[in-house]
Write a protein that holds these residues in place. Structure first.
Motif, PDB file in Angstrom:
ATOM      1  N   THR A 278       0.714  -1.208  -0.346  1.00 27.55           N
ATOM      2  CA  THR A 278      -0.006  -0.269   0.036  1.00 27.55           C
ATOM      3  C   THR A 278       1.098   1.358   0.030  1.00 27.55           C
ATOM      4  N   LEU A 279       2.409   1.486   0.939  1.00 24.96           N
ATOM      5  CA  LEU A 279       2.236   2.686   0.984  1.00 24.96           C
ATOM      6  C   LEU A 279       3.759   2.684  -0.272  1.00 24.96           C
ATOM      7  N   SER A 280       3.875   1.513  -1.034  1.00 24.65           N
ATOM      8  CA  SER A 280       4.729   1.513  -2.552  1.00 24.65           C
ATOM      9  C   SER A 280       3.875   2.032  -3.422  1.00 24.65           C
ATOM     10  N   ILE A 281       2.590   2.105  -3.116  1.00 20.29           N
ATOM     11  CA  ILE A 281       1.525   2.083  -4.180  1.00 20.29           C
ATOM     12  C   ILE A 281       1.355   4.015  -3.785  1.00 20.29           C
ATOM     13  N   ARG A 282       1.353   4.185  -2.655  1.00 20.53           N
ATOM     14  CA  ARG A 282       1.128   5.503  -2.645  1.00 20.53           C
ATOM     15  C   ARG A 282       2.057   6.216  -3.318  1.00 20.53           C
ATOM     16  N   ASP A 283       3.783   5.847  -2.790  1.00 19.90           N
ATOM     17  CA  ASP A 283       4.633   6.314  -3.369  1.00 19.90           C
ATOM     18  C   ASP A 283       4.774   6.404  -4.801  1.00 19.90           C
ATOM     19  N   LYS A 284       4.124   5.601  -5.249  1.00 19.00           N
ATOM     20  CA  LYS A 284       4.220   5.263  -6.968  1.00 19.00           C
ATOM     21  C   LYS A 284       3.424   7.066  -7.095  1.00 19.00           C
ATOM     22  N   ALA A 285       2.289   7.423  -6.384  1.00 21.25           N
ATOM     23  CA  ALA A 285       1.296   7.606  -6.795  1.00 21.25           C
ATOM     24  C   ALA A 285       2.188   9.218  -6.424  1.00 21.25           C
ATOM     25  N   GLN A 286       2.592   9.125  -5.811  1.00 17.06           N
ATOM     26  CA  GLN A 286       2.504  10.259  -5.212  1.00 17.06           C
ATOM     27  C   GLN A 286       4.200  11.014  -5.735  1.00 17.06           C
ATOM     28  N   SER A 287       4.902  10.446  -6.629  1.00 18.33           N
ATOM     29  CA  SER A 287       5.941  10.787  -7.067  1.00 18.33           C
ATOM     30  C   SER A 287       5.526  10.797  -9.038  1.00 18.33           C
ATOM     31  N   ARG A 288       4.824  10.575  -9.176  1.00 17.80           N
ATOM     32  CA  ARG A 288       4.278  11.110 -10.599  1.00 17.80           C
ATOM     33  C   ARG A 288       3.736  12.214 -10.342  1.00 17.80           C
ATOM     34  N   LYS A 289       3.176  12.912  -9.196  1.00 21.41           N
ATOM     35  CA  LYS A 289       2.582  13.847  -9.045  1.00 21.41           C
ATOM     36  C   LYS A 289       3.380  15.457  -8.889  1.00 21.41           C
ATOM     37  N   SER A 290       4.666  14.970  -8.303  1.00 17.26           N
ATOM     38  CA  SER A 290       5.849  15.705  -8.409  1.00 17.26           C
ATOM     39  C   SER A 290       6.753  16.002  -9.769  1.00 17.26           C
ATOM     40  N   THR A 291       6.590  14.724 -10.290  1.00 15.88           N
ATOM     41  CA  THR A 291       7.264  14.845 -11.789  1.00 15.88           C
ATOM     42  C   THR A 291       6.734  15.746 -13.076  1.00 15.88           C
ATOM     43  N   GLY A 292       6.047  15.837 -12.462  1.00 12.11           N
ATOM     44  CA  GLY A 292       4.645  17.024 -13.265  1.00 12.11           C
ATOM     45  C   GLY A 292       4.769  18.241 -13.067  1.00 12.11           C
ATOM     46  N   THR A 293       5.434  18.221 -11.886  1.00  9.06           N
ATOM     47  CA  THR A 293       5.663  19.843 -11.018  1.00  9.06           C
ATOM     48  C   THR A 293       6.512  20.104 -10.731  1.00  9.06           C
ATOM     49  N   THR A 294       8.073  19.290 -10.586  1.00  8.19           N
ATOM     50  CA  THR A 294       9.600  19.142 -11.280  1.00  8.19           C
ATOM     51  C   THR A 294       9.565  19.589 -12.306  1.00  8.19           C
ATOM     52  N   VAL A 295       8.688  18.952 -13.822  1.00  8.51           N
ATOM     53  CA  VAL A 295       8.995  19.265 -15.571  1.00  8.51           C
ATOM     54  C   VAL A 295       8.647  20.930 -15.404  1.00  8.51           C
ATOM     55  N   LYS A 296       7.469  21.449 -14.505  1.00  8.51           N
ATOM     56  CA  LYS A 296       7.055  22.618 -15.332  1.00  8.51           C
ATOM     57  C   LYS A 296       8.181  23.543 -14.562  1.00  8.51           C
ATOM     58  N   ILE A 297       8.907  23.017 -13.309  1.00  9.50           N
ATOM     59  CA  ILE A 297       9.632  23.973 -12.718  1.00  9.50           C
ATOM     60  C   ILE A 297      11.182  24.036 -13.575  1.00  9.50           C
ATOM     61  N   VAL A 298      11.614  23.101 -14.398  1.00  7.32           N
ATOM     62  CA  VAL A 298      13.086  23.305 -14.778  1.00  7.32           C
ATOM     63  C   VAL A 298      12.050  23.832 -15.984  1.00  7.32           C
ATOM     64  N   VAL A 299      11.472  24.152 -16.738  1.00  6.96           N
ATOM     65  CA  VAL A 299      11.505  24.207 -18.434  1.00  6.96           C
ATOM     66  C   VAL A 299      11.731  25.747 -17.445  1.00  6.96           C
ATOM     67  N   LEU A 300      10.619  26.658 -16.176  1.00  2.34           N
ATOM     68  CA  LEU A 300      10.547  28.221 -16.038  1.00  2.34           C
ATOM     69  C   LEU A 300      11.880  28.579 -15.784  1.00  2.34           C
ATOM     70  N   TYR A 301      12.501  27.833 -15.396  1.00  2.17           N
ATOM     71  CA  TYR A 301      14.180  28.190 -15.114  1.00  2.17           C
ATOM     72  C   TYR A 301      14.657  28.348 -16.470  1.00  2.17           C
ATOM     73  N   LEU A 302      14.349  27.640 -17.176  1.00  3.71           N
ATOM     74  CA  LEU A 302      15.095  27.502 -18.434  1.00  3.71           C
ATOM     75  C   LEU A 302      14.811  29.088 -19.240  1.00  3.71           C
ATOM     76  N   LEU A 303      12.807  28.786 -19.438  1.00  2.99           N
ATOM     77  CA  LEU A 303      12.836  30.152 -20.359  1.00  2.99           C
ATOM     78  C   LEU A 303      13.506  31.633 -18.916  1.00  2.99           C
ATOM     79  N   VAL A 304      13.514  31.170 -17.498  1.00  5.62           N
ATOM     80  CA  VAL A 304      14.231  33.077 -17.485  1.00  5.62           C
ATOM     81  C   VAL A 304      15.677  33.297 -18.268  1.00  5.62           C
ATOM     82  N   ILE A 305      16.174  31.253 -17.976  1.00  5.40           N
ATOM     83  CA  ILE A 305      17.467  31.899 -18.121  1.00  5.40           C
ATOM     84  C   ILE A 305      17.537  32.523 -19.665  1.00  5.40           C
ATOM     85  N   LEU A 306      17.024  31.570 -20.758  1.00  3.25           N
ATOM     86  CA  LEU A 306      16.427  32.314 -21.827  1.00  3.25           C
ATOM     87  C   LEU A 306      16.544  34.129 -22.002  1.00  3.25           C
TER      88      LEU A 306
END
Length: 84
Positions: free
Chosen positions: A32-60
């Motif tokens: 149960t905990l592993s399923i929850r952690d996997k779902a949480q990592s999927r959610k955080s991956t989307g946020t991480t990608v958005k932050i990285v793209v935002l930083y790249l746009l600011v640098i550009l």
């Protein structure tokens, strides 16, 4: 009839309880905990990608603005007549 009332559960309630038992059969806390952690990592991956793209746009944007400043300075110096 009296027995059903004494038990306090109808056939429908017993059926629902059995379905609930079958649904969670075989699941333990680690799974149960592993399923929850996997779902949480999927959610955080989307946020991480958005932050990285935002930083790249600011640098550009910073690099483009620096380029434009140097370009305008170069063009202004090029247009000025040189006195020898």
């Amino acid at each position: 009839m009296g027995r059903r009332e004494a038990d306090g559960r109808s056939d429908v309630e017993k059926f629902r309880k059995n379905i609930g038992k079958q649904e969670f059969k075989g699941k333990n806390k680690k799974r149960t905990l592993s399923i929850r952690d996997k779902a949480q990592s999927r959610k955080s991956t989307g946020t991480t990608v958005k932050i990285v793209v935002l930083y790249l746009l600011v640098i550009l944007a910073v690099l483009v603005s620096i380029y434009l400043v140097f370009y305008t300075v170069y063009m202004n110096n090029k247009e000025m007549p040189h006195s020898n």
